[in-house]
Write a protein that holds these residues in place. Structure first.
Motif, PDB file in Angstrom:
ATOM      1  N   GLU A 172      38.330  34.902  51.915  1.00 16.54           N
ATOM      2  CA  GLU A 172      37.582  34.350  50.773  1.00 16.54           C
ATOM      3  C   GLU A 172      36.381  35.217  50.408  1.00 16.54           C
ATOM      4  O   GLU A 172      36.026  35.335  49.240  1.00 16.54           O
ATOM      5  N   LYS A 173      35.759  35.839  51.407  1.00 18.72           N
ATOM      6  CA  LYS A 173      34.554  36.656  51.178  1.00 18.72           C
ATOM      7  C   LYS A 173      34.888  38.111  50.852  1.00 18.72           C
ATOM      8  O   LYS A 173      33.998  38.933  50.705  1.00 18.72           O
ATOM      9  N   GLY A 174      36.205  38.438  50.800  1.00 11.82           N
ATOM     10  CA  GLY A 174      36.594  39.803  50.436  1.00 11.82           C
ATOM     11  C   GLY A 174      36.406  40.815  51.545  1.00 11.82           C
ATOM     12  O   GLY A 174      36.021  41.957  51.291  1.00 11.82           O
ATOM     13  N   ALA A 175      36.688  40.445  52.778  1.00  8.61           N
ATOM     14  CA  ALA A 175      36.535  41.350  53.917  1.00  8.61           C
ATOM     15  C   ALA A 175      37.463  42.554  53.774  1.00  8.61           C
ATOM     16  O   ALA A 175      38.498  42.491  53.099  1.00  8.61           O
ATOM     17  N   SER A 176      37.094  43.628  54.439  1.00 12.40           N
ATOM     18  CA  SER A 176      37.907  44.848  54.397  1.00 12.40           C
ATOM     19  C   SER A 176      39.187  44.660  55.203  1.00 12.40           C
ATOM     20  O   SER A 176      39.291  43.754  56.045  1.00 12.40           O
ATOM     21  N   VAL A 177      40.146  45.547  54.975  1.00 16.27           N
ATOM     22  CA  VAL A 177      41.406  45.499  55.706  1.00 16.27           C
ATOM     23  C   VAL A 177      41.146  45.645  57.202  1.00 16.27           C
ATOM     24  O   VAL A 177      41.756  44.947  58.016  1.00 16.27           O
ATOM     25  N   GLU A 178      40.231  46.530  57.580  1.00 13.65           N
ATOM     26  CA  GLU A 178      39.916  46.731  58.993  1.00 13.65           C
ATOM     27  C   GLU A 178      39.355  45.454  59.620  1.00 13.65           C
ATOM     28  O   GLU A 178      39.712  45.094  60.742  1.00 13.65           O
ATOM     29  N   VAL A 223      29.653  16.160  64.059  1.00 13.90           N
ATOM     30  CA  VAL A 223      29.849  17.028  65.208  1.00 13.90           C
ATOM     31  C   VAL A 223      30.551  18.295  64.732  1.00 13.90           C
ATOM     32  O   VAL A 223      31.587  18.226  64.075  1.00 13.90           O
ATOM     33  N   PRO A 224      29.956  19.461  65.016  1.00 11.94           N
ATOM     34  CA  PRO A 224      30.591  20.695  64.537  1.00 11.94           C
ATOM     35  C   PRO A 224      31.968  20.890  65.172  1.00 11.94           C
ATOM     36  O   PRO A 224      32.165  20.634  66.352  1.00 11.94           O
ATOM     37  N   GLN A 225      32.895  21.300  64.342  1.00 16.93           N
ATOM     38  CA  GLN A 225      34.252  21.580  64.821  1.00 16.93           C
ATOM     39  C   GLN A 225      34.284  22.988  65.416  1.00 16.93           C
ATOM     40  O   GLN A 225      33.510  23.855  65.006  1.00 16.93           O
ATOM     41  N   ALA A 226      35.197  23.199  66.354  1.00 16.27           N
ATOM     42  CA  ALA A 226      35.345  24.517  66.956  1.00 16.27           C
ATOM     43  C   ALA A 226      35.781  25.503  65.871  1.00 16.27           C
ATOM     44  O   ALA A 226      36.655  25.201  65.060  1.00 16.27           O
ATOM     45  N   VAL A 227      35.164  26.660  65.870  1.00 16.70           N
ATOM     46  CA  VAL A 227      35.525  27.687  64.906  1.00 16.70           C
ATOM     47  C   VAL A 227      36.635  28.520  65.536  1.00 16.70           C
ATOM     48  O   VAL A 227      36.431  29.169  66.556  1.00 16.70           O
ATOM     49  N   THR A 228      37.789  28.479  64.933  1.00 15.81           N
ATOM     50  CA  THR A 228      38.930  29.225  65.455  1.00 15.81           C
ATOM     51  C   THR A 228      38.998  30.581  64.761  1.00 15.81           C
ATOM     52  O   THR A 228      38.458  30.751  63.657  1.00 15.81           O
ATOM     53  N   PRO A 229      39.677  31.521  65.368  1.00 17.87           N
ATOM     54  CA  PRO A 229      39.864  32.810  64.693  1.00 17.87           C
ATOM     55  C   PRO A 229      40.556  32.648  63.333  1.00 17.87           C
ATOM     56  O   PRO A 229      40.235  33.373  62.391  1.00 17.87           O
ATOM     57  N   MET A 230      41.464  31.679  63.205  1.00 16.82           N
ATOM     58  CA  MET A 230      42.146  31.486  61.929  1.00 16.82           C
ATOM     59  C   MET A 230      41.162  31.027  60.855  1.00 16.82           C
ATOM     60  O   MET A 230      41.211  31.488  59.720  1.00 16.82           O
ATOM     61  N   ALA A 231      40.228  30.143  61.236  1.00 20.93           N
ATOM     62  CA  ALA A 231      39.208  29.706  60.280  1.00 20.93           C
ATOM     63  C   ALA A 231      38.331  30.889  59.868  1.00 20.93           C
ATOM     64  O   ALA A 231      37.974  31.041  58.687  1.00 20.93           O
ATOM     65  N   MET A 232      37.990  31.733  60.830  1.00 21.63           N
ATOM     66  CA  MET A 232      37.188  32.919  60.538  1.00 21.63           C
ATOM     67  C   MET A 232      37.959  33.859  59.619  1.00 21.63           C
ATOM     68  O   MET A 232      37.391  34.457  58.698  1.00 21.63           O
ATOM     69  N   LEU A 233      39.266  33.988  59.852  1.00 21.95           N
ATOM     70  CA  LEU A 233      40.107  34.853  59.028  1.00 21.95           C
ATOM     71  C   LEU A 233      40.170  34.335  57.593  1.00 21.95           C
ATOM     72  O   LEU A 233      40.039  35.113  56.637  1.00 21.95           O
TER      73      LEU A 233
END
Length: 169
Positions: A30-36, A15-25
């Motif tokens: 890990e993927k090298g997102a920009s500061v913005e 069962v997929p777990q809820a994706v929280t903003p912290m998980a997205m962060l």
């Protein structure tokens, strides 16, 4: 009716777990997102946490109201003035706090007051209820100095503050 016999079993781990903003962060870091992008995700996380804290505050207030406390009138006022006799019973601020404070604490809520003296001699008292998760709600009342009886200036202010504290709580 469809045949459920051959349907795949649902496995709890699948069962997929809820994706929280912290998980997205975390994924964005890990993927090298920009500061913005990270700043937007942090703002999303803050809004998410604030919303969760508000839900917990509401649930706590519901639990608090499920078990109403009785506040007894433990003080008597009885005096005569030029306006006639005044006689009544009331609950003192200490008594209100002794009953309400522990009951709020049981559900993770604390109380405090902010007091302001406004222009024109008005006094504003704000009661703030704060949940352990950080959500707060407030209510205020304001009134002029209580100059009844033989109070000096400081007593007149103190009387109003105490009265407003009791009623806002």
């Amino acid at each position: 009716m469809s045949n459920l016999k051959n349907a795949p079993a649902i496995v709890p781990d699948a069962v997929p777990q809820a994706v929280t903003p912290m998980a997205m962060l975390q994924l964005a870091v890990e993927k090298g997102a920009s500061v913005e992008q990270l700043e937007r995700l942090m703002a999303l996380q803050e809004r998410y946490e604030a919303n969760e804290a508000k839900k917990e505050f509401v649930a706590a207030m519901t639990r608090f109201k499920d078990n109403p406390k009785v506040i007894e009138k433990n003080a008597t006022v009885d005096f005569t003035s030029t306006k006639g006799r005044t006689h009544y019973k009331h609950a003192t601020l200490a008594n209100v706090c002794d009953v309400i404070g522990p009951a709020l604490s049981e559900v993770g809520i604390s109380h405090r007051w902010e007091t302001e003296q406004l222009e024109g001699g008005m006094i504003r008292v704000t009661c703030i209820l704060t949940h352990a998760r950080g959500h707060s709600e407030k209510v205020f009342l304001q009134a002029g100095r209580d100059e009844s009886g033989n109070k000096n200036n400081i007593q007149a202010v103190g009387s109003t503050v105490t009265y407003l504290q009791r009623y806002t709580l």
